[in-house]
Design an enzyme around this catalytic site. Structure first.
Site, PDB file in Angstrom:
ATOM      1  N   CYS A 135     -15.951 -10.368  15.180  1.00 26.55           N
ATOM      2  CA  CYS A 135     -14.684 -10.131  14.467  1.00 26.55           C
ATOM      3  C   CYS A 135     -13.460 -10.457  15.318  1.00 26.55           C
ATOM      4  O   CYS A 135     -12.663 -11.332  14.949  1.00 26.55           O
ATOM      5  CB  CYS A 135     -14.637  -8.692  13.973  1.00 26.55           C
ATOM      6  SG  CYS A 135     -13.090  -8.271  13.138  1.00 26.55           S
ATOM      7  N   TYR A 139     -11.038 -14.006  14.966  1.00 29.98           N
ATOM      8  CA  TYR A 139      -9.615 -13.886  14.654  1.00 29.98           C
ATOM      9  C   TYR A 139      -8.760 -14.530  15.745  1.00 29.98           C
ATOM     10  O   TYR A 139      -7.720 -15.123  15.457  1.00 29.98           O
ATOM     11  CB  TYR A 139      -9.240 -12.419  14.463  1.00 29.98           C
ATOM     12  CG  TYR A 139      -9.513 -11.910  13.059  1.00 29.98           C
ATOM     13  CD1 TYR A 139      -8.518 -11.289  12.324  1.00 29.98           C
ATOM     14  CD2 TYR A 139     -10.764 -12.068  12.466  1.00 29.98           C
ATOM     15  CE1 TYR A 139      -8.752 -10.821  11.035  1.00 29.98           C
ATOM     16  CE2 TYR A 139     -11.023 -11.605  11.194  1.00 29.98           C
ATOM     17  CZ  TYR A 139     -10.013 -10.993  10.477  1.00 29.98           C
ATOM     18  OH  TYR A 139     -10.263 -10.547   9.206  1.00 29.98           O
ATOM     19  N   TYR A 163      -2.729 -12.489  16.165  1.00 30.12           N
ATOM     20  CA  TYR A 163      -3.968 -13.070  16.680  1.00 30.12           C
ATOM     21  C   TYR A 163      -3.766 -14.337  17.502  1.00 30.12           C
ATOM     22  O   TYR A 163      -4.726 -14.868  18.062  1.00 30.12           O
ATOM     23  CB  TYR A 163      -4.936 -13.314  15.521  1.00 30.12           C
ATOM     24  CG  TYR A 163      -5.236 -12.026  14.784  1.00 30.12           C
ATOM     25  CD1 TYR A 163      -5.906 -10.984  15.415  1.00 30.12           C
ATOM     26  CD2 TYR A 163      -4.791 -11.821  13.473  1.00 30.12           C
ATOM     27  CE1 TYR A 163      -6.153  -9.785  14.769  1.00 30.12           C
ATOM     28  CE2 TYR A 163      -5.036 -10.629  12.817  1.00 30.12           C
ATOM     29  CZ  TYR A 163      -5.714  -9.618  13.475  1.00 30.12           C
ATOM     30  OH  TYR A 163      -5.943  -8.423  12.829  1.00 30.12           O
ATOM     31  N   GLU A 204     -18.234 -12.231   8.389  1.00 33.60           N
ATOM     32  CA  GLU A 204     -16.844 -12.630   8.585  1.00 33.60           C
ATOM     33  C   GLU A 204     -16.461 -13.683   7.551  1.00 33.60           C
ATOM     34  O   GLU A 204     -15.366 -13.632   6.977  1.00 33.60           O
ATOM     35  CB  GLU A 204     -16.638 -13.175  10.008  1.00 33.60           C
ATOM     36  CG  GLU A 204     -16.533 -12.111  11.073  1.00 33.60           C
ATOM     37  CD  GLU A 204     -15.342 -11.187  10.877  1.00 33.60           C
ATOM     38  OE1 GLU A 204     -14.269 -11.674  10.438  1.00 33.60           O
ATOM     39  OE2 GLU A 204     -15.475  -9.986  11.135  1.00 33.60           O
TER      40      GLU A 204
END
Length: 226
Positions: A135, A139, A163, A204
């Site tokens: 995750c 990102y 991010y 994801e």
């Protein structure tokens, strides 16, 4: 190759699918309907709430003070910073307390969280982290890839800024070292770690597909006539 280099290559299908997903592309160019982004943010708040709990579980299984501190600090940061950001954005997107009260996690969000709990409860700290790491890593790559984008929508620009920040990349590099260390210390579990990591990469991708299609439990059922 290091474990991270190897598993990143093996799961590239899901990464490329995320980079090119119409939800992500719409966020980057500003064409994503706010309805879909609001749906995503509510599901993401649910995910992050449970992500903090999985981090806490991992802390109980960590064997060094350094790793314990990492998991607990990460849980604190997500709970205070990222979830607070969600609360702020909720107001901007018009998400009411009534909507929050009637919130139900979509299948993809529920399944992803369940996968992480399974890895954390039934495995060791290495397995828990293998399920959690895709995750933040994904990102960061999305943020890096689209850091120069100018969607013209404040919520989308703020999302990209988080991010794509240099400090965020440094955190991911530190976590890569941790993941490689766990893999090296557990050579007999290499395939198990890869399995947890790959499933999270799939989820994801599903996390973009979920808001793009406004996924719900009833629409997941296909009725076939014979």
């Amino acid at each position: 190759m290091t474990f991270c280099e190897e598993v990143r290559k093996e799961t590239d299908l899901y990464w490329q699918g995320s980079f090119d997903h119409p939800f992500v592309m719409g966020l980057v160019d500003g064409t994503l309907p706010l309805e879909k982004f609001a749906y995503y943010m509510m599901q993401d708040a649910y995910y992050l709430k449970h992500y903090t709990k999985v981090l806490a579980i991992a802390a109980t299984k960590a064997e060094t003070n350094e790793d314990i501190a990492f998991f607990l600090e990460s849980a604190r940061y997500i709970n205070e910073a990222e979830l607070e950001l969600h609360r702020t954005v909720f107001k901007e997107l018009g998400i009411t307390e009534e909507m929050e009260a009637h919130f139900e996690p979509a299948p993809a969000a529920y399944n992803y969280v369940s996968h992480m709990y399974n890895a954390a409860h039934n495995g060791d700290v290495a397995e828990a982290f293998a399920a959690m790491f895709p995750c933040p890593w994904l990102y960061q790559e999305i943020g890096e890839k689209y850091k120069d984008a100018k969607p013209g929508v404040k919520a989308y620009e703020d999302w990209i800024a988080i991010y794509s920040a240099p400090g965020y990349k440094e955190k991911i590099e530190q976590q890569m070292q941790m993941m490689n260390r766990y893999a090296e210390a557990n050579p007999n579990k290499r395939n198990v770690l890869k399995g947890h990591f790959a499933k999270s990469c799939y989820y994801e991708w599903k996390f973009w597909e979920m808001p793009w299609t406004l996924e719900n439990w009833e629409n997941e059922v296909k009725v076939y006539a014979y």
